[in-house]
Design a protein around this motif. Structure first.
Motif, PDB file in Angstrom:
ATOM      1  N   ARG A 294       0.908  -1.197   0.026  1.00  0.00           N
ATOM      2  CA  ARG A 294       0.049   0.247   0.040  1.00  0.00           C
ATOM      3  C   ARG A 294       0.854   1.252  -0.038  1.00  0.00           C
ATOM      4  O   ARG A 294       0.362   2.369  -0.548  1.00  0.00           O
ATOM      5  N   PHE A 295       2.181   1.211   0.624  1.00  0.00           N
ATOM      6  CA  PHE A 295       2.823   2.500   0.638  1.00  0.00           C
ATOM      7  C   PHE A 295       3.271   2.846  -0.658  1.00  0.00           C
ATOM      8  O   PHE A 295       4.115   3.862  -0.696  1.00  0.00           O
ATOM      9  N   TYR A 296       3.538   2.002  -1.695  1.00  0.00           N
ATOM     10  CA  TYR A 296       4.079   2.292  -3.143  1.00  0.00           C
ATOM     11  C   TYR A 296       2.865   3.250  -3.444  1.00  0.00           C
ATOM     12  O   TYR A 296       1.945   2.995  -3.715  1.00  0.00           O
ATOM     13  N   SER A 297       3.589   4.387  -4.334  1.00  0.00           N
ATOM     14  CA  SER A 297       2.824   5.298  -5.132  1.00  0.00           C
ATOM     15  C   SER A 297       3.045   4.961  -6.394  1.00  0.00           C
ATOM     16  O   SER A 297       3.736   4.628  -7.264  1.00  0.00           O
TER      17      SER A 297
ATOM     18  N   GLU B 177       4.532   4.676 -12.027  1.00  0.00           N
ATOM     19  CA  GLU B 177       4.304   4.779 -13.456  1.00  0.00           C
ATOM     20  C   GLU B 177       5.396   5.667 -14.153  1.00  0.00           C
ATOM     21  O   GLU B 177       5.916   5.423 -15.097  1.00  0.00           O
ATOM     22  N   SER B 178       5.678   6.727 -13.156  1.00  0.00           N
ATOM     23  CA  SER B 178       6.577   7.716 -13.723  1.00  0.00           C
ATOM     24  C   SER B 178       7.967   7.047 -13.702  1.00  0.00           C
ATOM     25  O   SER B 178       8.752   7.251 -14.997  1.00  0.00           O
ATOM     26  N   ALA B 179       8.418   6.363 -12.853  1.00  0.00           N
ATOM     27  CA  ALA B 179       9.722   5.382 -12.811  1.00  0.00           C
ATOM     28  C   ALA B 179       9.733   4.525 -13.932  1.00  0.00           C
ATOM     29  O   ALA B 179      10.721   4.467 -14.680  1.00  0.00           O
TER      30      ALA B 179
ATOM     31  N   ILE C 161      20.662  -1.961  -8.137  1.00  0.00           N
ATOM     32  CA  ILE C 161      19.485  -2.564  -7.119  1.00  0.00           C
ATOM     33  C   ILE C 161      20.369  -2.803  -6.074  1.00  0.00           C
ATOM     34  O   ILE C 161      21.420  -3.757  -6.113  1.00  0.00           O
ATOM     35  N   ASP C 162      19.679  -2.748  -4.774  1.00  0.00           N
ATOM     36  CA  ASP C 162      20.159  -3.258  -3.638  1.00  0.00           C
ATOM     37  C   ASP C 162      19.680  -4.320  -3.259  1.00  0.00           C
ATOM     38  O   ASP C 162      18.476  -4.791  -3.115  1.00  0.00           O
ATOM     39  N   PRO C 163      20.415  -5.495  -3.570  1.00  0.00           N
ATOM     40  CA  PRO C 163      19.638  -7.081  -3.158  1.00  0.00           C
ATOM     41  C   PRO C 163      19.056  -7.041  -1.866  1.00  0.00           C
ATOM     42  O   PRO C 163      17.964  -8.093  -1.817  1.00  0.00           O
ATOM     43  N   THR C 164      19.124  -6.329  -0.953  1.00  0.00           N
ATOM     44  CA  THR C 164      18.279  -6.525   0.212  1.00  0.00           C
ATOM     45  C   THR C 164      17.039  -5.950   0.172  1.00  0.00           C
ATOM     46  O   THR C 164      16.316  -6.286   1.226  1.00  0.00           O
ATOM     47  N   THR C 165      16.695  -5.383  -1.084  1.00  0.00           N
ATOM     48  CA  THR C 165      15.210  -4.991  -1.273  1.00  0.00           C
ATOM     49  C   THR C 165      14.542  -6.245  -1.573  1.00  0.00           C
ATOM     50  O   THR C 165      13.125  -5.770  -1.881  1.00  0.00           O
ATOM     51  N   ILE C 166      15.117  -7.434  -1.810  1.00  0.00           N
ATOM     52  CA  ILE C 166      14.148  -8.416  -2.535  1.00  0.00           C
ATOM     53  C   ILE C 166      14.346  -9.642  -1.428  1.00  0.00           C
ATOM     54  O   ILE C 166      15.397 -10.001  -1.119  1.00  0.00           O
ATOM     55  N   THR C 167      13.092 -10.066  -1.043  1.00  0.00           N
ATOM     56  CA  THR C 167      13.212 -10.965  -0.022  1.00  0.00           C
ATOM     57  C   THR C 167      12.291 -12.249  -0.360  1.00  0.00           C
ATOM     58  O   THR C 167      11.225 -11.974  -1.330  1.00  0.00           O
ATOM     59  N   TYR C 168      12.251 -13.277   0.299  1.00  0.00           N
ATOM     60  CA  TYR C 168      11.372 -14.266   0.161  1.00  0.00           C
ATOM     61  C   TYR C 168      10.934 -14.895   1.380  1.00  0.00           C
ATOM     62  O   TYR C 168      11.526 -15.329   2.443  1.00  0.00           O
ATOM     63  N   SER C 169       9.767 -14.824   1.737  1.00  0.00           N
ATOM     64  CA  SER C 169       8.950 -15.270   3.116  1.00  0.00           C
ATOM     65  C   SER C 169       8.913 -16.675   3.149  1.00  0.00           C
ATOM     66  O   SER C 169       8.762 -17.124   4.410  1.00  0.00           O
TER      67      SER C 169
ATOM     68  N   PRO D 104      10.291   0.440  -4.745  1.00  0.00           N
ATOM     69  CA  PRO D 104       9.398   0.411  -5.848  1.00  0.00           C
ATOM     70  C   PRO D 104      10.652   0.470  -7.184  1.00  0.00           C
ATOM     71  O   PRO D 104      10.379   0.034  -8.237  1.00  0.00           O
ATOM     72  N   HIS D 105      11.772   1.166  -6.949  1.00  0.00           N
ATOM     73  CA  HIS D 105      12.748   1.136  -7.732  1.00  0.00           C
ATOM     74  C   HIS D 105      13.461  -0.295  -8.265  1.00  0.00           C
ATOM     75  O   HIS D 105      13.598  -0.588  -9.375  1.00  0.00           O
ATOM     76  N   THR D 106      13.328  -1.033  -7.376  1.00  0.00           N
ATOM     77  CA  THR D 106      13.788  -2.577  -7.590  1.00  0.00           C
ATOM     78  C   THR D 106      12.954  -2.934  -8.642  1.00  0.00           C
ATOM     79  O   THR D 106      13.599  -3.732  -9.608  1.00  0.00           O
ATOM     80  N   ARG D 107      11.796  -3.109  -8.207  1.00  0.00           N
ATOM     81  CA  ARG D 107      10.767  -3.627  -9.359  1.00  0.00           C
ATOM     82  C   ARG D 107      10.859  -2.883 -10.611  1.00  0.00           C
ATOM     83  O   ARG D 107      10.977  -3.722 -11.548  1.00  0.00           O
ATOM     84  N   THR D 108      10.747  -1.588 -10.697  1.00  0.00           N
ATOM     85  CA  THR D 108      10.838  -0.930 -11.986  1.00  0.00           C
ATOM     86  C   THR D 108      12.076  -1.494 -12.871  1.00  0.00           C
ATOM     87  O   THR D 108      11.747  -1.696 -14.170  1.00  0.00           O
ATOM     88  N   VAL D 109      13.381  -1.636 -12.223  1.00  0.00           N
ATOM     89  CA  VAL D 109      14.559  -1.917 -12.936  1.00  0.00           C
ATOM     90  C   VAL D 109      14.164  -3.261 -13.421  1.00  0.00           C
ATOM     91  O   VAL D 109      14.709  -3.652 -14.603  1.00  0.00           O
ATOM     92  N   LEU D 110      13.907  -4.066 -12.506  1.00  0.00           N
ATOM     93  CA  LEU D 110      13.419  -5.521 -12.988  1.00  0.00           C
ATOM     94  C   LEU D 110      12.676  -5.829 -14.025  1.00  0.00           C
ATOM     95  O   LEU D 110      12.832  -6.541 -14.985  1.00  0.00           O
TER      96      LEU D 110
END
Length: 534
Positions: free
Chosen positions: A18-21, A26-28, A75-83, A97-103
């Motif tokens: 929810r905290f993602y804008s 979309e802009s990124a 990308i900072d690898p620590t921004t990706i996790t697996y629960s 959000p930057h991580t997902r946008t780059v991917l």
């Protein structure tokens, strides 16, 4: 299996925390998409995005020369996790959000049949759709890779693995190995399905597959929902890249995009195991050691290629990379100094006890660099002589190197590099020993290219008779040596040395992989009794 990747990549607002804008996303995304469009020439965007392998008749399109404005994104690898630790179909979670946008930008490029440089826990890989023969050809083209050198396919789930195997079945011989070593630096040979084109396997009936542990690699495969073929992201034959800067040095302008994820944690390619043969075999040593594999049920009798057996036919038609060609070689000559078991050590120091002043300087490394500082020490390399003093400690390997340097000087060679693995003191900094007249300050960057970590060294490295030492770590900790080996080779080559000496280590644990790579890079070896030309 692959019909859902389009849905997965068209992000909807409710699929994000929810905290993602959504506006910011979309802009990124638009910004990166425009950059990606500039990076991929229009003539190269016509590759079918179908998950079905293209025919070899269309592979010629991949040889069309293209010049790219290579996009470099971090990308900072620590921004990706697996629960969950479940490997059947894991889903990554993103904290930025930057991580997902780059991917997603990288996934878009890969879907067009192009290639992307990406970090893994072993070395940086050059990724392409493993189901597309044209995309595979682009890997060979960018790297100038021999056409008979197979590629390793990377998957992000066991579900994806089954989809590319013959009869969609995982051989039971691998069950325990997968449970203990995946995700990780372990590649396994499987019977291939017809989905895998011949360009990937070089016509072999088996395909080499790995489930990587690096979060960026896993997330990129997930974003594409495609298996990715990915050899090391370097010019063929050169030392493998362990930093994004290494990839840019070799492939900038040749590929559309590189993802920077920092230094690779292991630094040497994966272990390759063929469990389909009896007894099972390690075809290439790597991050999962022989000692570890032998502890796994069904692998107690595993053998190591070139150590326990040889197979001339397999070497001529390899089933996995790293078996046929010389690899990992910088421009400079590489000389291996064989490991000497601890015993009598000859300690050296300068003859007078002080050969002039010692100058040092240090600089902070970037947040993605493992080193915190480097020191430049101006010493007299030619005045080294035996001494019992422990303050300029070295070992018998170092003694052999110094003697060889004196011989090479007589042949007109002036600049030498040493990759150190043996210390009697806790020496941890890169050092340069030059004649006193050569100790003026200046840039440490060499003209061969290769950024390495040259920015961390201050002082003149363009003078006569220089000896530059790069510490790989203690030989008793082979995992540290493995992490720094290729970085050290690239750094010293960037300093325009004539010859690089490598202090060998014991072939136990990760040392087996280290010595495998050094032997492939070396043109000759030195031991206490003989000198061998390879």
């Amino acid at each position: 299996m692959f019909s859902r990747f389009t849905t997965r990549l068209s992000l909807t607002t409710h699929s994000l925390p929810r905290f993602y804008s959504s506006v910011a996303m979309e802009s990124a995304a638009d910004s990166l998409a425009q950059a990606a469009a500039r990076a991929v020439p229009a003539a190269t965007t016509t590759t079918p995005a179908s998950a079905v392998a293209t025919t070899s008749s269309t592979a010629a399109a991949a040889t069309t020369a293209a010049v790219f404005n290579t996009l470099l994104e971090t990308i900072d690898p620590t921004t990706i996790t697996y629960s969950s630790s479940d490997l059947e179909d894991p889903i990554p979670e993103f904290s930025q959000p930057h991580t997902r946008t780059v991917l997603e930008t990288a996934a878009q490029i890969l879907r067009t049949g192009q290639v992307v440089g990406m970090p893994t826990e072993t070395v940086y890989g050059l990724a392409a759709n493993a189901l597309d023969s044209v995309a595979a050809q682009r890997i060979f083209k960018a790297k100038n890779r021999p056409q008979d050198n197979p590629l390793i396919v990377h998957v992000a789930s066991l579900k994806m693995l089954r989809s590319i195997l013959k009869d969609q079945e995982i051989p039971t011989v691998y069950s325990d190995l997968i449970r203990t070593s995946w995700p990780g630096p372990l590649t396994l040979l499987f019977p291939r399905s017809s989905l895998i084109p011949d360009e990937i396997t070089c016509g072999q009936p088996t395909v080499a597959v790995r489930f990587p542990s690096h979060p960026i690699t896993r997330a990129l495969i997930w974003a594409c929902n495609l298996p990715l073929a990915a050899p090391s992201a370097n010019s063929s034959g050169k030392p493998s890249p362990t930093l994004a800067s290494h990839v840019m040095d070799d492939l900038s302008g040749k590929i559309p995009m590189v993802i920077n994820g920092g230094q690779c944690s292991f630094g040497i390619e994966s272990t390759v195991v063929d469990g389909l043969r009896v007894p099972p075999a390690i075809l290439r040593p790597g991050g999962v050691t022989y000692e570890q594999i032998r502890q796994v049920r069904g692998m107690e009798q595993i053998q190591v290629y070139k150590k326990h057996f040889t197979d001339a036919a397999m070497e001529q038609a390899p089933t996995t990379p790293g078996m046929k060609y010389r690899h990992y070689s910088p421009e400079a000559e590489v000389v291996l100094v064989e490991y000497i078991k601890p015993g009598m050590m000859t300690v050296y120091t300068n003859g007078s006890g002080s050969s002039g002043s010692v100058e040092s300087s240090s600089s902070s490394s970037s947040s993605l660099s493992p080193a915190s500082s480097s020191t430049l020490a101006s010493l007299s390399a030619s005045s080294l002589s035996p001494s019992p003093s422990p303050n300029a400690a070295t070992t018998e390997q170092y003694s052999l190197i110094l003697k060889e340097i004196e011989k090479l000087k007589q042949e007109g060679k002036k600049r030498f590099g040493i990759l150190r693995t043996s210390f009697t003191l806790s020496t941890t900094n890169t050092t340069t020993a030059c004649n006193e007249s050569d100790s003026s300050s200046g840039s440490g960057s060499g003209s061969r290219g290769g950024s390495g970590d040259a920015s961390q060294i201050n002082g003149s490295l363009s003078s006569d008779s220089c000896v530059i030492e790069f510490p790989l770590g203690q030989g008793s900790k082979p995992e540290d040596v493995a992490r720094e080996l290729f970085r050290g080779l690239r750094y010293l080559d960037g300093q325009n040395v004539d010859c690089i000496f490598v202090e060998g280590i014991s072939e136990e644990d990760e040392g087996l992989a280290v010595m495998n790579r050094v032997r492939k890079a070396a043109s000759r070896t030195i031991s206490p009794d003989t000198t061998t030309f390879l």
